[in-house]
Design a protein around this motif. Structure first.
Motif, PDB file in Angstrom:
ATOM      1  N   GLU A   1       0.836  -1.211   0.000  1.00 35.57           N
ATOM      2  CA  GLU A   1       0.000   0.000   0.000  1.00 35.57           C
ATOM      3  C   GLU A   1       0.868   1.257   0.000  1.00 35.57           C
ATOM      4  OE1 GLU A   1      -2.595  -0.560   3.303  1.00 35.57           O
ATOM      5  OE2 GLU A   1      -3.818  -2.038   2.231  1.00 35.57           O
ATOM      6  N   ARG A   2       1.995   1.211   0.683  1.00 33.40           N
ATOM      7  CA  ARG A   2       2.921   2.332   0.662  1.00 33.40           C
ATOM      8  C   ARG A   2       3.525   2.506  -0.734  1.00 33.40           C
ATOM      9  NH1 ARG A   2       7.682   1.263   3.668  1.00 33.40           N
ATOM     10  NH2 ARG A   2       6.259   0.110   4.982  1.00 33.40           N
ATOM     11  N   LEU A   3       3.813   1.387  -1.399  1.00 34.85           N
ATOM     12  CA  LEU A   3       4.313   1.453  -2.774  1.00 34.85           C
ATOM     13  C   LEU A   3       3.276   2.095  -3.701  1.00 34.85           C
ATOM     14  CD1 LEU A   3       6.031  -2.021  -3.263  1.00 34.85           C
ATOM     15  CD2 LEU A   3       7.146   0.201  -3.118  1.00 34.85           C
ATOM     16  N   GLU A   4       2.001   1.787  -3.482  1.00 34.75           N
ATOM     17  CA  GLU A   4       0.934   2.359  -4.313  1.00 34.75           C
ATOM     18  C   GLU A   4       0.912   3.885  -4.219  1.00 34.75           C
ATOM     19  OE1 GLU A   4      -2.851  -0.512  -4.864  1.00 34.75           O
ATOM     20  OE2 GLU A   4      -2.438   0.087  -2.795  1.00 34.75           O
ATOM     21  N   THR A   5       1.055   4.411  -3.027  1.00 33.08           N
ATOM     22  CA  THR A   5       1.012   5.869  -2.876  1.00 33.08           C
ATOM     23  C   THR A   5       2.311   6.517  -3.340  1.00 33.08           C
ATOM     24  OG1 THR A   5       1.731   5.702  -0.578  1.00 33.08           O
ATOM     25  CG2 THR A   5      -0.635   5.793  -0.982  1.00 33.08           C
ATOM     26  N   ASN A   6       3.435   5.865  -3.078  1.00 32.33           N
ATOM     27  CA  ASN A   6       4.724   6.457  -3.444  1.00 32.33           C
ATOM     28  C   ASN A   6       4.940   6.510  -4.951  1.00 32.33           C
ATOM     29  OD1 ASN A   6       5.298   6.818  -0.776  1.00 32.33           O
ATOM     30  ND2 ASN A   6       6.710   5.107  -0.628  1.00 32.33           N
ATOM     31  N   ILE A   7       4.467   5.514  -5.705  1.00 29.79           N
ATOM     32  CA  ILE A   7       4.711   5.515  -7.145  1.00 29.79           C
ATOM     33  C   ILE A   7       3.922   6.626  -7.823  1.00 29.79           C
ATOM     34  CG2 ILE A   7       2.957   3.809  -7.784  1.00 29.79           C
ATOM     35  CD1 ILE A   7       6.437   4.289  -9.356  1.00 29.79           C
ATOM     36  N   VAL A   8       2.761   6.971  -7.298  1.00 27.46           N
ATOM     37  CA  VAL A   8       1.991   8.078  -7.865  1.00 27.46           C
ATOM     38  C   VAL A   8       2.760   9.384  -7.707  1.00 27.46           C
ATOM     39  CG1 VAL A   8      -0.153   9.398  -7.656  1.00 27.46           C
ATOM     40  CG2 VAL A   8      -0.213   6.915  -7.508  1.00 27.46           C
ATOM     41  N   GLU A   9       3.344   9.591  -6.537  1.00 22.00           N
ATOM     42  CA  GLU A   9       4.140  10.792  -6.300  1.00 22.00           C
ATOM     43  C   GLU A   9       5.398  10.808  -7.162  1.00 22.00           C
ATOM     44  OE1 GLU A   9       4.864  10.859  -2.129  1.00 22.00           O
ATOM     45  OE2 GLU A   9       2.746  11.105  -1.640  1.00 22.00           O
ATOM     46  N   THR A  10       6.001   9.653  -7.360  1.00 19.94           N
ATOM     47  CA  THR A  10       7.209   9.567  -8.174  1.00 19.94           C
ATOM     48  C   THR A  10       6.901   9.868  -9.635  1.00 19.94           C
ATOM     49  OG1 THR A  10       8.093   7.912  -6.659  1.00 19.94           O
ATOM     50  CG2 THR A  10       9.129   8.072  -8.818  1.00 19.94           C
ATOM     51  N   ILE A  11       5.801   9.332 -10.149  1.00 19.61           N
ATOM     52  CA  ILE A  11       5.402   9.621 -11.532  1.00 19.61           C
ATOM     53  C   ILE A  11       5.113  11.113 -11.686  1.00 19.61           C
ATOM     54  CG2 ILE A  11       3.651   9.180 -13.304  1.00 19.61           C
ATOM     55  CD1 ILE A  11       5.490   6.834 -12.958  1.00 19.61           C
ATOM     56  N   PHE A  12       4.498  11.710 -10.678  1.00 19.17           N
ATOM     57  CA  PHE A  12       4.234  13.148 -10.718  1.00 19.17           C
ATOM     58  C   PHE A  12       5.543  13.938 -10.789  1.00 19.17           C
ATOM     59  CE2 PHE A  12       3.716  17.159  -8.383  1.00 19.17           C
ATOM     60  CZ  PHE A  12       2.832  17.789  -9.246  1.00 19.17           C
ATOM     61  N   LYS A  13       6.539  13.513 -10.014  1.00 22.14           N
ATOM     62  CA  LYS A  13       7.847  14.181 -10.057  1.00 22.14           C
ATOM     63  C   LYS A  13       8.494  14.035 -11.422  1.00 22.14           C
ATOM     64  CE  LYS A  13       8.766  13.493  -5.143  1.00 22.14           C
ATOM     65  NZ  LYS A  13       9.594  12.764  -4.168  1.00 22.14           N
ATOM     66  N   LEU A  14       8.341  12.860 -12.030  1.00 21.40           N
ATOM     67  CA  LEU A  14       8.864  12.663 -13.386  1.00 21.40           C
ATOM     68  C   LEU A  14       8.192  13.603 -14.375  1.00 21.40           C
ATOM     69  CD1 LEU A  14       9.155   8.785 -13.742  1.00 21.40           C
ATOM     70  CD2 LEU A  14      11.004  10.434 -13.918  1.00 21.40           C
ATOM     71  N   GLU A  15       6.881  13.806 -14.218  1.00 24.35           N
ATOM     72  CA  GLU A  15       6.147  14.709 -15.101  1.00 24.35           C
ATOM     73  C   GLU A  15       6.610  16.149 -14.939  1.00 24.35           C
ATOM     74  OE1 GLU A  15       2.059  13.993 -14.206  1.00 24.35           O
ATOM     75  OE2 GLU A  15       1.995  12.148 -15.381  1.00 24.35           O
ATOM     76  N   MET A  16       7.107  16.489 -13.763  1.00 22.45           N
ATOM     77  CA  MET A  16       7.607  17.846 -13.541  1.00 22.45           C
ATOM     78  C   MET A  16       8.989  18.049 -14.177  1.00 22.45           C
ATOM     79  SD  MET A  16       5.200  19.315 -11.903  1.00 22.45           S
ATOM     80  CE  MET A  16       5.912  20.789 -11.275  1.00 22.45           C
ATOM     81  N   ILE A  17       9.740  16.967 -14.357  1.00 24.81           N
ATOM     82  CA  ILE A  17      11.103  17.062 -14.882  1.00 24.81           C
ATOM     83  C   ILE A  17      11.141  16.915 -16.397  1.00 24.81           C
ATOM     84  CG2 ILE A  17      13.350  15.924 -14.895  1.00 24.81           C
ATOM     85  CD1 ILE A  17      12.806  15.199 -11.941  1.00 24.81           C
ATOM     86  N   PHE A  18      10.494  15.869 -16.911  1.00 23.16           N
ATOM     87  CA  PHE A  18      10.576  15.549 -18.326  1.00 23.16           C
ATOM     88  C   PHE A  18       9.436  16.202 -19.115  1.00 23.16           C
ATOM     89  CE2 PHE A  18      12.832  12.020 -16.292  1.00 23.16           C
ATOM     90  CZ  PHE A  18      14.034  12.103 -16.980  1.00 23.16           C
ATOM     91  N   PRO A  19       9.637  16.475 -20.402  1.00 25.85           N
ATOM     92  CA  PRO A  19       8.580  17.082 -21.210  1.00 25.85           C
ATOM     93  C   PRO A  19       7.438  16.093 -21.462  1.00 25.85           C
ATOM     94  CG  PRO A  19      10.458  16.530 -22.578  1.00 25.85           C
ATOM     95  CD  PRO A  19      10.866  16.271 -21.160  1.00 25.85           C
ATOM     96  N   PRO A  20       6.248  16.603 -21.798  1.00 26.43           N
ATOM     97  CA  PRO A  20       5.101  15.718 -22.026  1.00 26.43           C
ATOM     98  C   PRO A  20       5.323  14.695 -23.143  1.00 26.43           C
ATOM     99  CG  PRO A  20       4.370  17.977 -21.822  1.00 26.43           C
ATOM    100  CD  PRO A  20       5.875  18.011 -21.849  1.00 26.43           C
ATOM    101  N   SER A  21       6.176  15.003 -24.097  1.00 31.10           N
ATOM    102  CA  SER A  21       6.418  14.053 -25.181  1.00 31.10           C
ATOM    103  C   SER A  21       7.146  12.794 -24.702  1.00 31.10           C
ATOM    104  CB  SER A  21       7.221  14.724 -26.294  1.00 31.10           C
ATOM    105  OG  SER A  21       8.469  15.155 -25.799  1.00 31.10           O
ATOM    106  N   PHE A  22       7.725  12.836 -23.526  1.00 32.96           N
ATOM    107  CA  PHE A  22       8.403  11.672 -22.953  1.00 32.96           C
ATOM    108  C   PHE A  22       7.403  10.601 -22.536  1.00 32.96           C
ATOM    109  CE2 PHE A  22       9.937   9.523 -19.070  1.00 32.96           C
ATOM    110  CZ  PHE A  22      11.067   8.913 -19.565  1.00 32.96           C
ATOM    111  N   PHE A  23       6.201  10.995 -22.173  1.00 36.09           N
ATOM    112  CA  PHE A  23       5.230  10.088 -21.565  1.00 36.09           C
ATOM    113  C   PHE A  23       4.286   9.493 -22.591  1.00 36.09           C
ATOM    114  CE2 PHE A  23       6.644  12.866 -18.218  1.00 36.09           C
ATOM    115  CZ  PHE A  23       6.907  11.971 -17.209  1.00 36.09           C
ATOM    116  N   ASP A  24       4.087   8.200 -22.464  1.00 30.64           N
ATOM    117  CA  ASP A  24       3.046   7.491 -23.190  1.00 30.64           C
ATOM    118  C   ASP A  24       2.416   6.513 -22.200  1.00 30.64           C
ATOM    119  OD1 ASP A  24       4.959   5.551 -22.943  1.00 30.64           O
ATOM    120  OD2 ASP A  24       5.271   5.249 -25.078  1.00 30.64           O
ATOM    121  N   SER A  25       1.709   5.530 -22.671  1.00 27.71           N
ATOM    122  CA  SER A  25       1.012   4.624 -21.751  1.00 27.71           C
ATOM    123  C   SER A  25       1.969   3.786 -20.906  1.00 27.71           C
ATOM    124  CB  SER A  25       0.075   3.709 -22.531  1.00 27.71           C
ATOM    125  OG  SER A  25       0.823   2.937 -23.450  1.00 27.71           O
TER     126      SER A  25
END
Length: 90
Positions: A48-72
């Motif tokens: 359950e801790r992994l579930e909450t932490n990965i959402v925050e980590t993905i959010f941090k990645l979205e703040m660093i990398f451009p939107p074109s980096f992300f796909d499904s």
């Protein structure tokens, strides 16, 4: 399995001096997430801790990398703890 563990351990060390602290922290978080997912023994609280932490980590990645980096594919780690909780370690 050994290759995955080495990658999860060596990637943060290899890039520590090359990247800024913010980017390095996020890569380390992703590395620890996959290291924990590949573990043989897990308890429900840890998953359950992994579930909450990965959402925050993905959010941090979205703040660093451009939107074109992300796909499904960058979204899939969000579902891995849920699958682990009901399917168990593989």
């Amino acid at each position: 399995m050994i290759t995955m563990c080495l990658c999860n351990t060596l990637i943060p060390l290899a890039f520590r001096d090359l990247l800024s602290k913010g980017v390095w922290d996020v890569l380390t978080e992703i590395s620890h997430f996959f290291k924990d997912i590949c573990s043989n023994k897990l308890n429900v609280d840890h998953i359950e801790r992994l579930e909450t932490n990965i959402v925050e980590t993905i959010f941090k990645l979205e703040m660093i990398f451009p939107p074109s980096f992300f796909d499904s594919m960058e979204h899939l780690p969000v579902h891995l703890p849920f699958e682990l909780k009901f399917g168990g370690p593989v």
